[in-house]
Scaffold this motif. Structure first.
Motif, mmCIF file in Angstrom:
data_model
loop_
_atom_site.group_PDB
_atom_site.id
_atom_site.type_symbol
_atom_site.label_atom_id
_atom_site.label_comp_id
_atom_site.label_asym_id
_atom_site.label_seq_id
_atom_site.Cartn_x
_atom_site.Cartn_y
_atom_site.Cartn_z
ATOM 1 N N GLU A 1 1.106 -1.359 0.128
ATOM 2 C CA GLU A 1 0.087 0.025 0.049
ATOM 3 C C GLU A 1 0.825 1.200 -0.071
ATOM 4 O O GLU A 1 1.986 1.416 0.811
ATOM 5 N N GLY A 2 0.592 2.352 -0.799
ATOM 6 C CA GLY A 2 1.405 3.398 -1.155
ATOM 7 C C GLY A 2 2.780 3.347 -1.932
ATOM 8 O O GLY A 2 3.371 4.201 -1.955
ATOM 9 N N GLY A 3 2.796 2.175 -2.323
ATOM 10 C CA GLY A 3 4.098 1.899 -3.099
ATOM 11 C C GLY A 3 3.878 2.286 -4.840
ATOM 12 O O GLY A 3 3.000 3.089 -4.991
ATOM 13 N N VAL A 4 4.892 1.919 -5.334
ATOM 14 C CA VAL A 4 5.213 2.221 -6.840
ATOM 15 C C VAL A 4 5.112 1.060 -7.605
ATOM 16 O O VAL A 4 5.756 -0.067 -7.177
ATOM 17 N N ILE A 5 4.507 1.060 -8.931
ATOM 18 C CA ILE A 5 4.892 0.026 -9.722
ATOM 19 C C ILE A 5 5.576 0.532 -11.100
ATOM 20 O O ILE A 5 5.170 1.475 -11.521
ATOM 21 N N GLU A 6 6.361 -0.426 -11.634
ATOM 22 C CA GLU A 6 7.276 0.110 -12.803
ATOM 23 C C GLU A 6 6.396 -0.510 -14.056
ATOM 24 O O GLU A 6 6.190 -1.567 -14.064
ATOM 25 N N VAL A 7 6.546 0.636 -15.097
ATOM 26 C CA VAL A 7 5.882 0.174 -16.274
ATOM 27 C C VAL A 7 6.899 0.591 -17.265
ATOM 28 O O VAL A 7 7.652 1.680 -17.339
ATOM 29 N N TRP A 8 7.053 -0.505 -18.153
ATOM 30 C CA TRP A 8 7.980 -0.220 -19.316
ATOM 31 C C TRP A 8 7.584 0.876 -20.384
ATOM 32 O O TRP A 8 6.450 0.791 -20.535
ATOM 33 N N GLY A 9 8.849 1.735 -20.784
ATOM 34 C CA GLY A 9 8.667 2.308 -21.844
ATOM 35 C C GLY A 9 7.822 3.774 -21.105
ATOM 36 O O GLY A 9 7.582 3.875 -19.869
ATOM 37 N N PRO A 10 7.521 4.921 -22.157
ATOM 38 C CA PRO A 10 6.841 5.795 -21.773
ATOM 39 C C PRO A 10 5.455 5.812 -21.263
ATOM 40 O O PRO A 10 4.829 6.688 -20.557
ATOM 41 N N GLY A 11 4.733 4.843 -21.460
ATOM 42 C CA GLY A 11 3.377 4.500 -21.004
ATOM 43 C C GLY A 11 2.658 5.132 -21.827
ATOM 44 O O GLY A 11 1.246 4.730 -21.868
ATOM 45 N N THR A 12 2.801 5.760 -22.826
ATOM 46 C CA THR A 12 2.052 6.324 -23.965
ATOM 47 C C THR A 12 1.698 5.215 -24.908
ATOM 48 O O THR A 12 0.798 5.484 -25.801
ATOM 49 N N GLN A 13 2.574 4.388 -25.083
ATOM 50 C CA GLN A 13 2.340 3.103 -26.365
ATOM 51 C C GLN A 13 0.949 2.609 -25.910
ATOM 52 O O GLN A 13 0.533 2.596 -24.652
ATOM 53 N N THR A 14 0.165 2.481 -26.920
ATOM 54 C CA THR A 14 -1.040 1.878 -26.887
ATOM 55 C C THR A 14 -1.308 0.518 -27.499
ATOM 56 O O THR A 14 -0.602 0.063 -28.126
ATOM 57 N N ARG A 15 -2.297 -0.313 -26.765
ATOM 58 C CA ARG A 15 -2.664 -1.694 -27.398
ATOM 59 C C ARG A 15 -4.246 -1.815 -27.053
ATOM 60 O O ARG A 15 -4.832 -0.988 -26.539
ATOM 61 N N SER A 16 -4.726 -2.992 -27.488
ATOM 62 C CA SER A 16 -6.075 -3.263 -27.155
ATOM 63 C C SER A 16 -5.882 -4.789 -26.607
ATOM 64 O O SER A 16 -4.896 -5.496 -27.174
ATOM 65 N N PHE A 17 -6.724 -5.070 -25.688
ATOM 66 C CA PHE A 17 -6.614 -6.693 -25.246
ATOM 67 C C PHE A 17 -7.835 -7.246 -25.110
ATOM 68 O O PHE A 17 -8.995 -6.601 -25.056
ATOM 69 N N LEU A 18 -8.018 -8.297 -25.592
ATOM 70 C CA LEU A 18 -8.983 -9.118 -25.789
ATOM 71 C C LEU A 18 -9.164 -10.387 -24.715
ATOM 72 O O LEU A 18 -8.191 -11.259 -24.404
ATOM 73 N N TYR A 19 -10.380 -10.414 -23.889
ATOM 74 C CA TYR A 19 -10.503 -11.358 -23.044
ATOM 75 C C TYR A 19 -10.656 -12.747 -23.543
ATOM 76 O O TYR A 19 -11.288 -13.041 -24.552
ATOM 77 N N VAL A 20 -10.051 -13.801 -22.956
ATOM 78 C CA VAL A 20 -9.786 -15.216 -23.685
ATOM 79 C C VAL A 20 -11.046 -15.606 -24.129
ATOM 80 O O VAL A 20 -11.451 -16.323 -25.042
ATOM 81 N N ASP A 21 -12.344 -15.430 -23.237
ATOM 82 C CA ASP A 21 -13.768 -16.070 -23.530
ATOM 83 C C ASP A 21 -14.184 -15.527 -24.928
ATOM 84 O O ASP A 21 -14.818 -16.476 -25.785
#
Ligand code: NAD
Ligand code: GDD
Length: 329
Positions: A206-226
């Motif tokens: 709680e209150g921590g930091v997570i690391e995200v690769w790259g600038p974070g502005t890169q975009t994607r779409s993600f499809l749920y397996v079902d």
């Protein structure tokens, strides 16, 4: 009773597919290098073996199956396919699997064969602007995928279409756009962004930091397996051979995906963008063709799938933590 062979049955999508085919009353043989990590396979037969070996392929394709699903590949997320370190293995291993499987199917015959290609075949020059990526199926050429993984997929797509033209094989070639969900790789280096975000958020104090690769502005779409499985089923029932995008049109930046995950967790965390393998700057599924050919397209919201995936990954993280504590005692 319909018969199906699922190559890559010990993997993420293959594992879900076997469950679905069994629930629909198929007789199923699964084959993979390994058993499924997270669930007991309900396949009628599960062969642990290497599809790079033509003798194993002849053994598992011992009859004319009604349906064959070729999902086996040496694959992973950005941390595996975009570093350059695994290029030779990816190309060698996945190409051999496709060469072997198709040649054996030619000898034994097959009702229909499904091949899972990837959005990674699309040219990098059309995916430089995060806000306007182009992924219409006919934009694949002139080809310039940004990874060897993408080049192998493009070669193998062509191989399936060549077997269709020269030997009359009934093929279905799909291009998956980042499929995610429960019972998929969530750690170890091959995990994709949705599972990685869930793991990082679940592990963070709680209150921590997570690391995200790259600038974070890169975009994607993600499809749920079902919904991916629903698209596969509709595609197999149709007369269209492909190529066909199977993906979501809900484009999101990676930092927003991280924010969504944090919100789902209910934690108070911040994001730090760090250097890492990023792949293309923008990608989104263009679903014009799937709508036209199947009269349907994936439509479920990303948030729904992320809620399920976060709950599952958080459970895995907690289990692992408990096991570590038990060893330490
Ligand atoms: P996955 O890695 O979970 O499953 C692939 C399976 O293939 C693994 O279980 C692996 O052990 C098996 N395999 C690899 N080499 C093998 C060999 N020599 N012999 C037998 N089995 C072997 O991946 P997934 O996410 O389930 O993807 C399934 C297919 O869809 C792959 O072809 C992948 O390239 C393609 N795809 C997936 C995505 C995605 O976002 N998940 C996107 C585009 C394309
Ligand atoms: N994996 C991962 N882990 N990605 C992260 C992370 C992290 O911790 N942090 C940020 N990212 C960013 C990556 O840098 C990339 O820009 C984006 O999130 C998406 O990464 P992935 O989900 O790993 O892969 P991808 O969308 O670039 O490519 C995947 O999908 C293709 C199909 O659409 C891969 O799995 C390919 O193999 C697949 O064909």
């Amino acid at each position: 009773m319909k018969t199906a062979l699922v190559c890559g049955a010990g993997g993420f999508i293959g594992g879900h597919l076997v469950k679905k085919l069994k629930a629909q009353g198929y007789w199923v043989r699964g084959v993979d290098l390994k058993r499924h990590e997270f669930a007991e396979s309900p396949a009628d037969e599960f062969v642990v073996g290497d599809l790079r070996d033509p003798r194993l392929v002849a053994q598992v394709i011992d009859r004319k199956f009604d349906e064959v699903y070729q999902l086996a590949a040496d694959m992973g997320g950005a941390g595996f396919v975009f570093t350059g370190e695994n290029d030779a293995a990816i190309m060698h291993n996945s190409a051999l699997i496709n060469l072997n499987v198709l040649e054996e199917l030619r000898h034994k015959g097959v009702g229909k064969v499904f091949y899972s290609s990837s959005a990674c075949i699309y040219p990098e020059y059309n995916q430089l602007d995060p806000s306007k990526p182009v992924t219409a199926e006919d934009s694949a050429y002139p080809a310039m995928p940004d990874s060897e993984y993408g080049w192998e997929k493009l070669f193998s797509e062509r191989l399936y279409f060549a077997y269709h033209r020269n030997y009359g094989m009934d093929v279905r070639v799909a291009r998956f756009h980042n499929i995610f969900g429960i019972e998929g790789t969530w750690e170890g280096g091959r995990e994709k962004a949705p599972a990685a975000m869930c793991r990082k958020v679940a592990e963070a104090p709680e209150g921590g930091v997570i690391e995200v690769w790259g600038p974070g502005t890169q975009t994607r779409s993600f499809l749920y397996v079902d919904e991916c499985l629903e698209a596969i089923e509709r595609f197999m029932r149709s007369d269209y051979i492909g190529p066909l995008n199977i993906g979501s049109e809900e484009m999101i930046s990676i930092n927003d995906l991280a924010r969504m995950t944090i919100e789902i967790s209910g934690k108070n965390l911040s994001i730090r963008n760090v250097p890492g393998p990023t792949g293309v700057q923008g990608r989104n599924s263009d679903n014009t063709r799937i709508r036209e050919k199947l009269g349907w397209a994936p439509h479920r919201p990303l948030r729904e799938g992320m809620e399920r995936t976060y709950a599952w990954v958080a459970e895995q993280v907690a289990k692992k933590q408990k096991a570590k504590e038990a060893i330490a005692q």
